[in-house]
Design a protein around this motif. Structure first.
Motif, PDB file in Angstrom:
ATOM      1  N   GLY A 134      75.433  30.765  27.515  1.00 41.71           N
ATOM      2  CA  GLY A 134      74.386  30.020  26.830  1.00 41.71           C
ATOM      3  C   GLY A 134      73.558  29.113  27.724  1.00 41.71           C
ATOM      4  N   LEU A 135      73.793  29.149  29.037  1.00 34.64           N
ATOM      5  CA  LEU A 135      73.046  28.311  29.970  1.00 34.64           C
ATOM      6  C   LEU A 135      72.289  29.180  30.960  1.00 34.64           C
ATOM      7  N   SER A 136      71.170  28.670  31.431  1.00 33.93           N
ATOM      8  CA  SER A 136      70.395  29.376  32.450  1.00 33.93           C
ATOM      9  C   SER A 136      70.882  28.963  33.830  1.00 33.93           C
ATOM     10  N   HIS A 137      71.059  29.948  34.685  1.00 28.38           N
ATOM     11  CA  HIS A 137      71.471  29.712  36.065  1.00 28.38           C
ATOM     12  C   HIS A 137      70.485  30.439  36.972  1.00 28.38           C
ATOM     13  N   ALA A 138      70.194  29.835  38.117  1.00 30.02           N
ATOM     14  CA  ALA A 138      69.301  30.453  39.090  1.00 30.02           C
ATOM     15  C   ALA A 138      70.118  31.031  40.234  1.00 30.02           C
ATOM     16  N   LYS A 139      69.867  32.292  40.546  1.00 30.59           N
ATOM     17  CA  LYS A 139      70.512  32.937  41.693  1.00 30.59           C
ATOM     18  C   LYS A 139      69.452  33.049  42.778  1.00 30.59           C
ATOM     19  N   ALA A 140      69.719  32.465  43.935  1.00 32.42           N
ATOM     20  CA  ALA A 140      68.752  32.426  45.031  1.00 32.42           C
ATOM     21  C   ALA A 140      68.941  33.601  45.982  1.00 32.42           C
ATOM     22  N   PHE A 141      67.823  34.120  46.472  1.00 31.02           N
ATOM     23  CA  PHE A 141      67.816  35.171  47.484  1.00 31.02           C
ATOM     24  C   PHE A 141      66.912  34.703  48.624  1.00 31.02           C
ATOM     25  N   SER A 142      67.465  34.605  49.820  1.00 31.09           N
ATOM     26  CA  SER A 142      66.640  34.271  50.987  1.00 31.09           C
ATOM     27  C   SER A 142      65.794  35.496  51.339  1.00 31.09           C
ATOM     28  N   HIS A 143      64.809  35.307  52.172  1.00 31.53           N
ATOM     29  CA  HIS A 143      63.959  36.412  52.611  1.00 31.53           C
ATOM     30  C   HIS A 143      64.816  37.510  53.257  1.00 31.53           C
ATOM     31  N   GLU A 144      65.748  37.118  54.116  1.00 32.14           N
ATOM     32  CA  GLU A 144      66.593  38.083  54.818  1.00 32.14           C
ATOM     33  C   GLU A 144      67.472  38.866  53.841  1.00 32.14           C
ATOM     34  N   LYS A 145      68.071  38.156  52.886  1.00 28.91           N
ATOM     35  CA  LYS A 145      68.940  38.819  51.912  1.00 28.91           C
ATOM     36  C   LYS A 145      68.135  39.755  51.006  1.00 28.91           C
ATOM     37  N   LEU A 146      66.972  39.295  50.599  1.00 23.45           N
ATOM     38  CA  LEU A 146      66.085  40.105  49.767  1.00 23.45           C
ATOM     39  C   LEU A 146      65.687  41.386  50.496  1.00 23.45           C
ATOM     40  N   LEU A 147      65.346  41.254  51.753  1.00 23.65           N
ATOM     41  CA  LEU A 147      64.972  42.406  52.576  1.00 23.65           C
ATOM     42  C   LEU A 147      66.129  43.404  52.664  1.00 23.65           C
TER      43      LEU A 147
END
Length: 182
Positions: free
Chosen positions: A157-170
């Protein structure tokens, strides 16, 4: 803040061009539009008797033509470009950044945006649901770009943000070919 339909709002383009003239940023806006069509020479605001003011594009081949004849992508680019130029040293929020911009123009648009944000010292926050937009953003990002992507997830029931760095996204997209959207 720019919404997915800002470019369709009545007189928003007239206000954007007016602001760019008053802020002395019209050349910056024209440079973006020339990324889409190198034959654009200038923008003018004209008003016929009994009608609203309209943005016209001075074009090498087509002469003076209403901005609306160039399509929603060009109108959207004008709104983004004028807004970006007007928030020099600040923050710009763009919802559904790919809205009205053709998939084939996304990489060019994002390259221009990154360069313009750097030159104008603007931090850009953008939302998208489009995997094509994410891939174009990755392709447009250079090594010197500070790019972070956040995916919002619902847990308990809560919103969480998952972060992706440029390197990880690539790595996730290009090397593994995986989806990052939830």
């Amino acid at each position: 803040t720019i919404t997915p339909f800002s470019h369709r709002m009545r007189n928003m383009d007239v206000e954007a061009v007016s602001a760019s003239i008053l802020n002395n940023t019209q050349d910056t806006v024209l440079n973006l539009l020339r990324e889409f069509d190198s034959e654009i020479q200038d923008l003018e605001i004209l008003k016929r008797q009994g009608s609203d003011a309209v943005v016209y594009v001075k074009h090498k081949r087509l002469g003076l033509s209403p901005l609306s004849t160039f399509g929603d992508g060009m109108r959207r680019a004008l709104i983004i470009g004028a807004s970006l130029a007007s928030v020099r040293g600040g923050i710009l929020l763009v919802d559904e950044i790919e809205s009205a911009i053709h998939v084939e123009a996304l990489k060019t648009t994002f390259q221009w945006l990154q360069s313009a944000c750097s030159n104008l010292n603007v931090q850009l926050f953008a939302t998208t649901h489009s995997l094509e937009a994410i891939d174009a953003l990755i392709a447009a990002a250079g090594a010197s770009i500070d790019l972070s992507v956040y995916r919002l997830e619902q847990r308990e029931g809560l919103s969480h943000a998952k972060a992706f760095s440029h390197e990880k996204l690539l790595m996730i997209r290009e090397e593994l070919g995986q989806e990052i959207r939830s």
